[in-house]
Design an enzyme around this catalytic site. Structure first.
Site, PDB file in Angstrom:
ATOM      1  N   GLY A   1      -0.215 -98.800   9.370  1.00  0.00           N
ATOM      2  CA  GLY A   1       0.251 -97.473   9.769  1.00  0.00           C
ATOM      3  C   GLY A   1      -0.928 -96.632  10.199  1.00  0.00           C
TER       4      GLY A   1
ATOM      5  CG  MET B   1      -2.426 -87.903   7.274  1.00  0.00           C
ATOM      6  SD  MET B   1      -1.589 -87.430   5.751  1.00  0.00           S
ATOM      7  CE  MET B   1      -2.834 -87.857   4.529  1.00  0.00           C
ATOM      8  N   GLY B   2      -3.346 -92.204   8.533  1.00  0.00           N
ATOM      9  CA  GLY B   2      -3.834 -93.566   8.321  1.00  0.00           C
ATOM     10  C   GLY B   2      -5.138 -93.805   9.066  1.00  0.00           C
TER      11      GLY B   2
ATOM     12  CB  SER C   1      -2.954 -83.067  -1.102  1.00  0.00           C
ATOM     13  OG  SER C   1      -2.873 -81.757  -0.594  1.00  0.00           O
TER      14      SER C   1
ATOM     15  CE  LYS D   1       0.737 -84.794  -1.331  1.00  0.00           C
ATOM     16  NZ  LYS D   1       1.934 -84.540  -0.589  1.00  0.00           N
TER      17      LYS D   1
ATOM     18  CG  HIS E   1      -0.182 -80.768  -4.677  1.00  0.00           C
ATOM     19  ND1 HIS E   1       0.200 -80.767  -3.348  1.00  0.00           N
ATOM     20  CD2 HIS E   1      -1.410 -80.209  -4.705  1.00  0.00           C
ATOM     21  CE1 HIS E   1      -0.773 -80.229  -2.614  1.00  0.00           C
ATOM     22  NE2 HIS E   1      -1.755 -79.891  -3.421  1.00  0.00           N
ATOM     23  CG  ASN E   2       3.722 -81.541  -1.581  1.00  0.00           C
ATOM     24  OD1 ASN E   2       2.590 -81.777  -2.001  1.00  0.00           O
ATOM     25  ND2 ASN E   2       4.149 -81.966  -0.406  1.00  0.00           N
TER      26      ASN E   2
ATOM     27  CD  GLU F   1       2.229 -77.521   0.326  1.00  0.00           C
ATOM     28  OE1 GLU F   1       1.655 -78.542  -0.097  1.00  0.00           O
ATOM     29  OE2 GLU F   1       2.919 -77.523   1.367  1.00  0.00           O
TER      30      GLU F   1
END
Lengths: 353, 353, 353, 353
Positions: free
Chosen positions: C7, C11-12, C120, C188, C191-192, C195
């Site tokens: 991928g 980001m990957g 993140s 995570k 975390h979001n 956010e």
């Protein structure tokens, strides 16, 4: 018609009584054989086992389960064992509608119908009737119509909704086929979600009334808590028991939950002895999760649920975190309960935040 | 007894009619002399001015103002000019209770009594009676008792609260002396705050029902919106008009606001033509501010108020800020309304947040 | 060490670049072979298929998936096909932690390790590094430590937390083994959720600032909307772009999200062109559902989620219901957008509610 | 330049120190003459009274008050007595911006300028500098620019906002003239409102993490509380101290309040000894009231405030009302704290609601 009832707790037994009073034939079973005997003495046919129950029913058999939600799955399985295609299993308990969807799918090959019925009415249902929210196949629900009509409150003396004319519809009689399996408990779930919200609205409002005398209380605020700024506007000593009675008459918020509030406050105006740890059963939670799943904003319903969580101290760690942060950034010490107003010198420092 | 009414809008006129039907003597005034003439034709004594009104009253005079809140202050002043010590001015409108406190203080030296009455009942009040929340001095309120009793709904056929016996109390007749000046509108204010909460609970719940078919809708979610995870559980096409009618019978949430909801949905099941811009008058706001002042948590009441603000687009700049942040941290573009599911490739990048 | 990446979206690809810059050996694959070629040109080893990828790796193989959450399940299956006991599959995407729990259980018999990593950092990650929340078996996570350390930001020039001394811990380097499979995405997820809450706090506050000039605007409120009561206190024309920049320096609320807000407002002070339709991905929803499951009150996190729903019009039916009720009980017509103050006569009647 | 400071608590004294370090000339006064002597020993000019202070200043005099909000009104009056047209009174404390508006109006005829400065920075301000939000007339604020620049943090090593070039603006130096009198405290008020929201978002999220082990706990739920439905998904024992440290690096929610949280949890990972009674000062309340006044929805800011109220038990009566209603409609007894799972038989009856 004939109906079997499995589970003879207060609600199961009362539904049986209501059915028998209207001439229906009831076969009853419970693991507690005393409960069976008691209803048999009132005219029901007792059964000694689920198999026995099945053997005493004419086809198509209709077996209503009124048992704790945690046991429903296994009892459905047991009952299905002794039933046949065309028979009907009814779950009248508090199941999550998702379990209905799953159980109906599981039973599909057997030809046994699964009908879920959300039931509202509380301890008053025996007399007042139960509001029935029904999910399942058309054929099965149609077959149950005679018992649904008896269990439901009927039109009663409630003023008819403007615009409705002609014969009373099922919903005006207090029962409604809401959709396929699961729809009954889905509607009941949302009903209870709304119930939480209405209860919270009443409770919060009465709490505001109860604090309308804040200006009469002296020295109860400390430097770390914002003092009452205009005490002259909070000089009222409101009698919440009288107010809740008053609102029952002619006000926009008259409601059955207000009736109960008035009754509770009439009996115990200061609510002495109640710790205020408020339980929640699954429906309020499931409603919020369904709303989140489908992207529906429900701030009121969610807030009412979270207030119950907080009432049981589930906000404790979060509050500790807040205190810990305040200690870090401003050197703010926590206040002991009941702390009184300190000399102002400390307050200036709180400008630091 | 005799009562003067100033302000002959729908509510003022209907209160006069209700009083006259019960044998009271009414003297009426409005800037609109047609309204005066209309009620005079029904048996009231018309007045051509406030001074004329005062001259037609026996002492102690009682003058009820039923006028827009914005005008009340100046009309109270005008009426006070022509009254004397021992007379009574009643504000039956929607004043902020703080204005009552101020006006009562201002009138104190004149010996004129100031009584504030929060009035609930809507367009149904003429027949059903009005729920009256009264603030003021004992003496003045006692003097008004006969008219309060007439205007209020009375015990009616509402089931008596368990535990209450003997003669009906004022609150059971639908009026209550809540405390000194301001207490009436304070209680009415909280009543409306609760009303907002109950309305929101019903509206949110019905919205969840209305979206119970989310799993039946295809391709309506985009990559930036969380897709429905378990569509099999959202396959219900619920008829909210029928459900709201159903809940009127035997359910825990039966209430007058539910009755109205059922009526509205019976007339217009899809609510076509309603834009959903929900107004708010002052009471909901004042309730939240009073709660903030006195440190009472009211998340449900506040949420219901904020939903109304948002319904009118007052959340717009905040939402733009959110979109702007998202654009910054993840390059997330806003979705156009009605955007459809994009190929998944973009979704991986949203892991960046 | 050697790591495979499947991928190669933004980001990957950026993680691969960050790894190669620090001397790691990367084998890369994507269905889009152009993306493979591009990274190969930068020094990575390209693979033409998942099987090819596996063949180019030394044991124990470590394969990081950075793909849309919707595809992860099937790609995990494909990769597991070509791996062996002791190898490691890493899901660095946005999976629901529940899928991690299920996938890890499913892989258990194969001896292949499953590691979930919540990531993140957004578009800034290539330079700034990515914050890594890791779930999985100790052995597998320990094996990945060298690459985690590279991908993470490291201690940087962030001031050390008081009380921490000695060698930097993993969490101070920006990665943390949070627990067994699923723990990484659970952390995570929360975390979001946080956010969303922080973003909403900033957005709501800036909206209050943006309306601090309400007293300067004339005639914009109608009789059905509470008028501004003390316009003299809302006479400020605040520059939110400057204020958000200001708060970046020395204030208690300085934060990366504030930095982004300041950047967004510096570029577009009026946020023209943003419709304010705010998307949400799964994590905010999952956080609320996890809180509901475990009985944790999260009014702030839930409210921030519901505001996003409402920003996309998902509150529409609820608002229509509210308008419909108001129409029933008080004859209140909805206000057209932008309606102006009407003569007060109508207001008195709203006392009816 | 020369500045006088009245009020030598921690913040007043530290501002003086920061000014003197940068070469400014400070004249200081406090009712506590020890505090005066201490700063005199560090180089300030001590004053024995407000009149003495005034006599030691060159015109136009600038007198900064850093005193408890409750005392500010009377001290402003005292200081105004000894000042003249063109002089400046600065309120750097925590005043309600409404008081600034009133005081500025009151001083208008004297020609004395009134400048309000919201000050954020906490115990770290001496080193880090204070973020200054300033309201007042252009002329007066311009005169104060040299001291504002010193007290503020300056650009520091904070990365410059993209798009900003050229000389640093005041807001990039950490001070901003926000508007006329009151604007400074208005912006500071909203700042604190946002602070409450951010703190709550962090606290709620950490509470969710702290309960991620709910599935590992046995028998802690009773029949009246919804049992955990899928315990397999709540098996994580998350270390919140490590997680909060982790998030400081590279995550989207990195912020100063997170830094403080990490510091607090590093020192006291279980937060033992903190009762979780969270205080609130006025700004959070005023923010909500300003939002209500101007019709701005602030569910997150309001929820964070209400959580603090509830943390101090202010939800108690509301919770009692809820328990009382539940007792009425379903015979639901309250649960004692720590009650354990009862036999399921009772649960079926809860279907009554």
């Amino acid at each position: 018609m004939q109906l079997a009832m499995v589970g003879l707790g207060r609600m199961g037994a009362n539904i049986v009584r209501r059915l028998m009073k209207d001439g229906h034939d009831c076969v009853v079973y419970d693991v507690n054989q005393d409960a069976v005997a008691a209803l048999a003495a009132e005219g029901a046919t007792g059964a000694s086992s689920i198999a026995d129950l099945a053997s005493k029913l004419q086809k198509p058999r209709a077996v209503w389960l009124m048992i704790p939600a945690g046991l429903t799955g296994s009892v459905v399985d047991q009952v299905a064992e002794v039933l046949e295609a065309g028979d009907i299993i009814i779950d009248g308990g508090n199941s999550n509608y998702r379990d209905d969807v799953r159980r109906a799918a599981k039973l599909q090959d057997t030809g046994i119908h699964y009908v879920d019925i959300g039931t509202s009415g509380g301890v008053f249902g025996l007399e007042r009737g139960y509001c029935l929210m029904v999910g399942g196949h058309d054929e099965a629900v149609a077959h149950l119509e005679p018992v649904l009509r008896t269990i439901a409150p009927g039109p009663g003396d409630i003023e008819r909704t403007p615009g409705r004319t002609g014969d009373y519809t099922p919903e005006e009689r207090g029962y409604l086929h809401c959709g396929p399996s699961g729809a009954g408990h889905f509607v009941k779930m949302v009903h209870n979600g709304i119930e939480y919200g209405i209860m919270a609205a009443l409770a919060e409002g009465l709490n505001v009334l109860n604090n309308a005398d804040a200006g009469l209380k002296q020295g109860e605020h400390s430097a770390e808590v914002a003092p009452l700024e205009e005490p002259e506007f909070y000089q009222f000593d409101i009698d919440t028991a009288k107010v809740s009675e008053l609102w029952r008459r002619g006000s926009v918020i008259s409601s059955w939950l207000l009736d109960l509030t008035a009754a509770a406050l009439a009996q115990n105006p200061t609510l002495d002895g109640l710790a205020g740890r408020v339980s929640d059963s699954g429906e309020g939670r499931w409603t919020v999760k369904a709303a989140v799943d489908t992207g529906v904003p429900v701030p009121v319903l969610a807030s009412s649920l979270f207030e119950r969580f907080a009432s049981r101290g589930e906000d404790h760690f979060a509050n500790q975190v807040l205190s810990a942060m305040r200690l870090q950034f401003g050197g703010h010490q926590e206040l002991p309960a009941g702390d009184v107003l300190e000399a102002g010198g400390k307050k200036a420092d709180s400008s630091s935040s």
